[in-house]
Design an enzyme around this catalytic site. Sequence first.
Site, PDB file in Angstrom:
ATOM      1  N   SER A  56       0.792  -1.235   0.000  1.00 37.94           N
ATOM      2  CA  SER A  56       0.000   0.000   0.000  1.00 37.94           C
ATOM      3  C   SER A  56       0.820   1.278   0.000  1.00 37.94           C
ATOM      4  O   SER A  56       0.235   2.376  -0.038  1.00 37.94           O
ATOM      5  CB  SER A  56      -0.951   0.009   1.202  1.00 37.94           C
ATOM      6  OG  SER A  56      -2.043  -0.856   0.974  1.00 37.94           O
ATOM      7  N   LYS A  59      -0.078   3.805  -2.585  1.00 41.89           N
ATOM      8  CA  LYS A  59      -1.071   4.868  -2.439  1.00 41.89           C
ATOM      9  C   LYS A  59      -0.437   6.244  -2.289  1.00 41.89           C
ATOM     10  O   LYS A  59      -1.162   7.257  -2.328  1.00 41.89           O
ATOM     11  CB  LYS A  59      -1.999   4.567  -1.265  1.00 41.89           C
ATOM     12  CG  LYS A  59      -2.841   3.310  -1.462  1.00 41.89           C
ATOM     13  CD  LYS A  59      -3.864   3.144  -0.338  1.00 41.89           C
ATOM     14  CE  LYS A  59      -4.680   1.869  -0.517  1.00 41.89           C
ATOM     15  NZ  LYS A  59      -4.010   0.667   0.015  1.00 41.89           N
ATOM     16  N   SER A 111      -5.604   3.297   4.901  1.00 39.48           N
ATOM     17  CA  SER A 111      -5.095   2.582   3.732  1.00 39.48           C
ATOM     18  C   SER A 111      -6.219   1.920   2.941  1.00 39.48           C
ATOM     19  O   SER A 111      -6.120   0.756   2.540  1.00 39.48           O
ATOM     20  CB  SER A 111      -4.048   1.535   4.149  1.00 39.48           C
ATOM     21  OG  SER A 111      -3.290   1.107   3.053  1.00 39.48           O
ATOM     22  N   LYS A 218       3.503   6.444   5.025  1.00 41.54           N
ATOM     23  CA  LYS A 218       2.568   5.415   4.568  1.00 41.54           C
ATOM     24  C   LYS A 218       3.066   4.022   4.901  1.00 41.54           C
ATOM     25  O   LYS A 218       4.231   3.693   4.687  1.00 41.54           O
ATOM     26  CB  LYS A 218       2.346   5.522   3.049  1.00 41.54           C
ATOM     27  CG  LYS A 218       1.250   4.599   2.519  1.00 41.54           C
ATOM     28  CD  LYS A 218      -0.114   5.077   2.949  1.00 41.54           C
ATOM     29  CE  LYS A 218      -1.191   4.027   2.712  1.00 41.54           C
ATOM     30  NZ  LYS A 218      -1.161   2.935   3.726  1.00 41.54           N
TER      31      LYS A 218
END
Length: 376
Positions: A56, A59, A111, A218
């Site tokens: 993720s 993202k 997320s 992140k």
Amino acid sequence: AAVWTAGLAAFAAQPEDFDGEGWERELPAKAVILMEAESGRVLCGKEIHTRLPMASTTKIMTTLLALEQPGQEEWFTVDAQAIQTEGSSMGLQEGDRVTLQALSYGMILPSGNDAANAAAVRISGSIPAFVERMNQRAQELGLADTHYQNPSGLDAEGHYSSAYDLAQLTRTALQVPQFAEICRQSSAKVCFGNPPYDRWLKNHNRLLELYPNAIGVKTGYTEAAYRCLVSAAEKDGVTLICVTLNCAGDWELHEQLYEAFFPKITMTELSLEGEETAPAAGDKTTPEALPLRLGASGRYPLLPGERIESQLLCPPVVAAPVYEGQPLGQAQFWAVDPQGRRGTVVELPLAAAQSLEIDDPRTGGLIDRLLAYALQ
């Protein structure tokens, strides 16, 4: 663990005398990088250009593209098919109304794969079209070891990035004020639904709570990628970015790298050595000395015992007319440590420090004078 811990401790104690090799290779991650954000200097790393699944952390790109769109606060209904996806979610349901701004919070904090897909369809009309846009932006940013197959980071053949590319992408994203604000939030109130209503989203990035200087960025996890973490921390005007891919104990490792390097960094203003000039053909047979200056300001992170070296890349002779501030090449800067090892090269534009008028035609042609100068 004992090898890299001892090596990092030795570096932190006396970096100016440290000549140890190998401790970085023992770091508990398939790939790791620590980068200073302003200059892009790589302070330490392991397998930084190796292509790996990044889960993720994908993202970061999806959110960056979403935040660059107009109409951040325009309401729209999410695509019912797009939000039907596996994995983490911000809680979107069929018929929900939402904004791109809310989706950006939903991608970074919990997320949400549903948020990533909903943003993709809103921006490009379909997920495949948005993925093309992601890959195009990766090329524009020079991310040579990055390729996307989806906007969320789910495992897929041909979906990969590198620690270095993720750090460079994060440098770009953190320059967007809204991205920087979102990724530093441990939790945030976001409005969406049918009808929309306020609710709280929790950030999966525990480093924001564990390390007081953390400012993002992140997390990521899939079975193939394992634990991935892109973080950033800020202290005394210095911002560092750390990326680990496939790493156990990532919270601890990021914090230890920050604690080892922050106290040792001195941000140094980059400048030309003395009065630099370039030969210029103006209204004389012999070229003039045209003063040069840097066309932009910049700083470079130095560790104890290091010095700055530089070189200028500019034309051998500059032909008039030249206006003040005109780009005339580049200045390259890098650090050299006591063992003679070079750091990352940073380039700043060179510019003319003053104007130079065009020739007086009565004094002879430019080509004749350049030939005369070349034959001297």
